[in-house]
Design a protein around this motif. Structure first.
Motif, mmCIF file in Angstrom:
data_model
loop_
_atom_site.group_PDB
_atom_site.id
_atom_site.type_symbol
_atom_site.label_atom_id
_atom_site.label_comp_id
_atom_site.label_asym_id
_atom_site.label_seq_id
_atom_site.Cartn_x
_atom_site.Cartn_y
_atom_site.Cartn_z
ATOM 1 N N HIS A 46 32.852 -30.611 24.721
ATOM 2 C CA HIS A 46 31.985 -28.836 23.447
ATOM 3 C C HIS A 46 32.923 -28.374 22.471
ATOM 4 N N ILE A 47 32.250 -28.363 21.300
ATOM 5 C CA ILE A 47 33.396 -28.442 21.013
ATOM 6 C C ILE A 47 33.360 -26.957 20.617
ATOM 7 N N PRO A 48 34.428 -26.487 20.168
ATOM 8 C CA PRO A 48 35.159 -25.139 20.418
ATOM 9 C C PRO A 48 34.929 -23.775 19.416
ATOM 10 N N HIS A 49 34.759 -22.723 19.639
ATOM 11 C CA HIS A 49 34.918 -21.517 18.594
ATOM 12 C C HIS A 49 36.398 -21.275 17.917
ATOM 13 N N ASP A 50 37.180 -22.057 16.927
ATOM 14 C CA ASP A 50 37.825 -21.870 16.869
ATOM 15 C C ASP A 50 38.507 -21.963 15.057
ATOM 16 N N GLY A 51 37.368 -22.079 14.715
ATOM 17 C CA GLY A 51 37.831 -21.593 13.217
ATOM 18 C C GLY A 51 38.038 -22.947 12.420
ATOM 19 N N HIS A 52 38.193 -23.935 13.196
ATOM 20 C CA HIS A 52 38.216 -25.506 12.551
ATOM 21 C C HIS A 52 37.097 -26.280 12.169
ATOM 22 N N TRP A 53 36.457 -26.868 11.227
ATOM 23 C CA TRP A 53 35.287 -27.598 11.116
ATOM 24 C C TRP A 53 35.953 -29.050 12.147
ATOM 25 N N TYR A 54 34.699 -30.019 12.429
ATOM 26 C CA TYR A 54 35.086 -31.120 13.074
ATOM 27 C C TYR A 54 33.932 -31.920 12.779
ATOM 28 N N ARG A 55 34.931 -33.098 12.278
ATOM 29 C CA ARG A 55 33.813 -34.811 11.891
ATOM 30 C C ARG A 55 33.349 -35.012 13.314
ATOM 31 N N VAL A 56 31.729 -35.066 13.346
ATOM 32 C CA VAL A 56 31.111 -35.469 14.106
ATOM 33 C C VAL A 56 30.346 -37.222 13.417
ATOM 34 N N ASP A 57 30.380 -38.232 14.496
ATOM 35 C CA ASP A 57 29.726 -39.255 13.882
ATOM 36 C C ASP A 57 28.228 -39.145 14.525
ATOM 37 N N THR A 58 27.382 -38.573 13.598
ATOM 38 C CA THR A 58 25.836 -38.449 14.154
ATOM 39 C C THR A 58 25.374 -38.805 13.997
ATOM 40 N N THR A 59 25.592 -40.525 13.320
ATOM 41 C CA THR A 59 24.598 -41.909 13.055
ATOM 42 C C THR A 59 24.853 -42.913 14.334
ATOM 43 N N ARG A 60 25.153 -42.341 15.405
ATOM 44 C CA ARG A 60 25.681 -43.056 16.097
ATOM 45 C C ARG A 60 24.307 -41.935 17.252
ATOM 46 N N GLU A 61 23.784 -42.901 18.671
ATOM 47 C CA GLU A 61 22.828 -41.443 19.461
ATOM 48 C C GLU A 61 24.079 -40.945 19.962
ATOM 49 N N HIS A 62 23.163 -38.977 19.768
ATOM 50 C CA HIS A 62 24.352 -38.575 20.655
ATOM 51 C C HIS A 62 22.912 -37.194 20.795
ATOM 52 N N PHE A 63 22.910 -36.245 21.924
ATOM 53 C CA PHE A 63 22.714 -35.675 22.338
ATOM 54 C C PHE A 63 23.220 -34.113 22.370
ATOM 55 N N ILE A 64 21.882 -33.366 22.130
ATOM 56 C CA ILE A 64 23.590 -31.604 22.561
ATOM 57 C C ILE A 64 22.521 -30.999 23.671
ATOM 58 N N TYR A 65 23.558 -30.173 24.493
ATOM 59 C CA TYR A 65 21.973 -29.572 26.043
ATOM 60 C C TYR A 65 23.367 -28.041 25.799
ATOM 61 N N ASN A 66 22.517 -26.959 25.553
ATOM 62 C CA ASN A 66 22.986 -25.755 25.570
ATOM 63 C C ASN A 66 22.701 -25.063 26.818
ATOM 64 N N GLY A 67 23.601 -25.316 28.174
ATOM 65 C CA GLY A 67 23.491 -24.722 29.418
ATOM 66 C C GLY A 67 24.374 -23.825 30.080
ATOM 67 N N GLY A 68 24.538 -22.962 28.440
ATOM 68 C CA GLY A 68 25.032 -21.391 29.155
ATOM 69 C C GLY A 68 23.997 -20.602 28.677
ATOM 70 N N TRP A 69 24.101 -18.767 28.874
ATOM 71 C CA TRP A 69 22.670 -18.307 29.079
ATOM 72 C C TRP A 69 23.041 -17.183 27.379
ATOM 73 N N THR A 70 24.228 -17.830 26.355
ATOM 74 C CA THR A 70 24.056 -17.402 24.359
ATOM 75 C C THR A 70 23.618 -18.441 24.088
ATOM 76 N N PRO A 71 23.651 -17.771 22.569
ATOM 77 C CA PRO A 71 22.998 -19.541 21.940
ATOM 78 C C PRO A 71 24.163 -19.685 21.506
ATOM 79 N N ARG A 72 23.876 -21.444 21.302
ATOM 80 C CA ARG A 72 25.272 -22.499 20.481
ATOM 81 C C ARG A 72 24.923 -22.424 19.300
ATOM 82 N N ILE A 73 25.548 -21.637 18.087
ATOM 83 C CA ILE A 73 25.215 -21.487 16.805
ATOM 84 C C ILE A 73 26.315 -22.024 16.352
#
Length: 83
Positions: A46-73
């Protein structure tokens, strides 16, 4: 980037690595990185909502899933390649 509740993006790769700044999320929103030659194929977190920028290596295979009841933005910025 927005993922509505109970939706996600299938496995894919992007052309550049990215920085993510979470604008809204919930504890069930998961980002998963996948590796071809490891016993544990994918690792989700989980990438937290804490005001920090997170570097993510999206050149590797990846996926996302929002399993909650509110949007992920996330505000997302591509990291330009030197060239």
């Amino acid at each position: 980037m927005r993922a509505m509740p109970k939706t996600g993006l299938s496995m894919h790769v992007d052309l550049e690595q990215r920085y993510h700044l979470v604008l809204d999320t919930n504890p069930s929103a998961i980002f998963a990185e996948c590796f071809k030659d490891q016993e544990v194929r994918c690792t989700g977190y989980h990438i937290p909502h804490d005001g920090h920028w997170y570097r993510v290596d999206t050149t590797r295979e990846h996926f996302i899933y929002n399993g909650g009841w509110t949007p992920r933005i996330h505000l997302v910025a591509d990291i330009a390649k030197n060239g």
